[in-house]
Write a protein that holds these residues in place. Sequence first.
Motif, PDB file in Angstrom:
ATOM      1  N   ARG A 197       0.867  -1.182   0.000  1.00 21.26           N
ATOM      2  CA  ARG A 197       0.000   0.000   0.000  1.00 21.26           C
ATOM      3  C   ARG A 197       0.907   1.236   0.000  1.00 21.26           C
ATOM      4  O   ARG A 197       1.340   1.681   1.055  1.00 21.26           O
ATOM      5  CB  ARG A 197      -0.897  -0.021   1.227  1.00 21.26           C
ATOM      6  CG  ARG A 197      -1.954  -1.104   1.142  1.00 21.26           C
ATOM      7  CD  ARG A 197      -2.869  -1.197   2.354  1.00 21.26           C
ATOM      8  NE  ARG A 197      -3.002   0.009   3.121  1.00 21.26           N
ATOM      9  CZ  ARG A 197      -2.993   0.033   4.463  1.00 21.26           C
ATOM     10  NH1 ARG A 197      -2.849  -1.057   5.156  1.00 21.26           N
ATOM     11  NH2 ARG A 197      -3.128   1.187   5.092  1.00 21.26           N
ATOM     12  N   LEU A 198       1.173   1.764  -1.181  1.00 17.53           N
ATOM     13  CA  LEU A 198       2.058   2.914  -1.318  1.00 17.53           C
ATOM     14  C   LEU A 198       1.328   4.172  -0.847  1.00 17.53           C
ATOM     15  O   LEU A 198       0.372   4.615  -1.471  1.00 17.53           O
ATOM     16  CB  LEU A 198       2.529   3.077  -2.770  1.00 17.53           C
ATOM     17  CG  LEU A 198       3.519   4.209  -3.028  1.00 17.53           C
ATOM     18  CD1 LEU A 198       4.811   3.985  -2.249  1.00 17.53           C
ATOM     19  CD2 LEU A 198       3.802   4.330  -4.511  1.00 17.53           C
ATOM     20  N   LEU A 199       1.783   4.722   0.278  1.00  9.92           N
ATOM     21  CA  LEU A 199       1.140   5.913   0.845  1.00  9.92           C
ATOM     22  C   LEU A 199       1.741   7.208   0.317  1.00  9.92           C
ATOM     23  O   LEU A 199       1.027   8.179   0.092  1.00  9.92           O
ATOM     24  CB  LEU A 199       1.252   5.898   2.371  1.00  9.92           C
ATOM     25  CG  LEU A 199       0.632   4.699   3.094  1.00  9.92           C
ATOM     26  CD1 LEU A 199       0.768   4.880   4.600  1.00  9.92           C
ATOM     27  CD2 LEU A 199      -0.815   4.504   2.692  1.00  9.92           C
ATOM     28  N   ARG A 200       3.057   7.238   0.132  1.00 13.67           N
ATOM     29  CA  ARG A 200       3.727   8.457  -0.309  1.00 13.67           C
ATOM     30  C   ARG A 200       4.947   8.095  -1.153  1.00 13.67           C
ATOM     31  O   ARG A 200       5.580   7.072  -0.941  1.00 13.67           O
ATOM     32  CB  ARG A 200       4.249   9.271   0.880  1.00 13.67           C
ATOM     33  CG  ARG A 200       3.192   9.842   1.786  1.00 13.67           C
ATOM     34  CD  ARG A 200       2.666  11.158   1.255  1.00 13.67           C
ATOM     35  NE  ARG A 200       1.735  11.774   2.164  1.00 13.67           N
ATOM     36  CZ  ARG A 200       0.448  11.467   2.261  1.00 13.67           C
ATOM     37  NH1 ARG A 200      -0.060  10.540   1.522  1.00 13.67           N
ATOM     38  NH2 ARG A 200      -0.325  12.100   3.104  1.00 13.67           N
ATOM     39  N   ALA A 201       5.264   9.005  -2.069  1.00 16.78           N
ATOM     40  CA  ALA A 201       6.502   8.906  -2.837  1.00 16.78           C
ATOM     41  C   ALA A 201       7.116  10.305  -2.850  1.00 16.78           C
ATOM     42  O   ALA A 201       6.514  11.244  -3.377  1.00 16.78           O
ATOM     43  CB  ALA A 201       6.232   8.424  -4.257  1.00 16.78           C
ATOM     44  N   TYR A 202       8.263  10.431  -2.218  1.00 21.53           N
ATOM     45  CA  TYR A 202       8.961  11.712  -2.133  1.00 21.53           C
ATOM     46  C   TYR A 202      10.141  11.714  -3.092  1.00 21.53           C
ATOM     47  O   TYR A 202      10.848  10.715  -3.216  1.00 21.53           O
ATOM     48  CB  TYR A 202       9.502  11.947  -0.717  1.00 21.53           C
ATOM     49  CG  TYR A 202       8.441  12.271   0.292  1.00 21.53           C
ATOM     50  CD1 TYR A 202       8.094  13.588   0.565  1.00 21.53           C
ATOM     51  CD2 TYR A 202       7.791  11.260   0.992  1.00 21.53           C
ATOM     52  CE1 TYR A 202       7.111  13.885   1.494  1.00 21.53           C
ATOM     53  CE2 TYR A 202       6.817  11.550   1.932  1.00 21.53           C
ATOM     54  CZ  TYR A 202       6.482  12.868   2.176  1.00 21.53           C
ATOM     55  OH  TYR A 202       5.521  13.160   3.095  1.00 21.53           O
ATOM     56  N   TYR A 203      10.375  12.860  -3.717  1.00 21.61           N
ATOM     57  CA  TYR A 203      11.522  13.051  -4.598  1.00 21.61           C
ATOM     58  C   TYR A 203      12.226  14.318  -4.124  1.00 21.61           C
ATOM     59  O   TYR A 203      11.608  15.377  -4.035  1.00 21.61           O
ATOM     60  CB  TYR A 203      11.073  13.195  -6.054  1.00 21.61           C
ATOM     61  CG  TYR A 203      12.222  13.300  -7.026  1.00 21.61           C
ATOM     62  CD1 TYR A 203      12.734  12.163  -7.638  1.00 21.61           C
ATOM     63  CD2 TYR A 203      12.802  14.530  -7.322  1.00 21.61           C
ATOM     64  CE1 TYR A 203      13.805  12.242  -8.527  1.00 21.61           C
ATOM     65  CE2 TYR A 203      13.869  14.621  -8.201  1.00 21.61           C
ATOM     66  CZ  TYR A 203      14.367  13.476  -8.801  1.00 21.61           C
ATOM     67  OH  TYR A 203      15.423  13.562  -9.678  1.00 21.61           O
TER      68      TYR A 203
END
Length: 186
Positions: A43-49
Amino acid sequence: MAFYKDERLALFIDGANLYSAAKTLGVEIDYRKLLDEFRRKGRLLRAYYYTALIENEEYSPIRPLVDWLQYNGYNVVTKPAKEFTDASGRRRVKGDMDVEIAVDVLTLCERLDHIVLFSGDGDLTRLVRAAQDKGVRVSVVSSVKSQPPMISDDLRRAADNFIDLQELSNLVGRPPRADQDEEYDE
């Protein structure tokens, strides 16, 4: 790779570090495929770059990527880069994002089961251990298959799981374009 469908995931991507590793391996990252791949894993909640940007420059080669990421599911964290000329006269850009990554990881730890850190920077070893102390599993994505290896030995040992970017590249990569030659340093 040890991922579980019900675990809460977040991606933390050190942009300059991932760019360097991918370039060394001859891989261009398809950021849409990257999100899709990790959505399948849990369950991907966030993706930060994370990336530093050169201010007051008419055209920045990273600006189109940053804009695309912001519109396509990534939380983009930026700060002004420092520009300098190295000893051999080449233009360099320095923009260390370690503190920003650390703050976000530690802020989100209590809501996550698994962190995927895209970086080989040994300065993040203590952060990995701190997240683990809070009960969060940490996978690190970088490369040992490049020459030289792009990951610190300490960071690799600290991670619960190491994923070589070379092995992931068939899932999230595309052939490199010839127009990307800007150099970023940590």
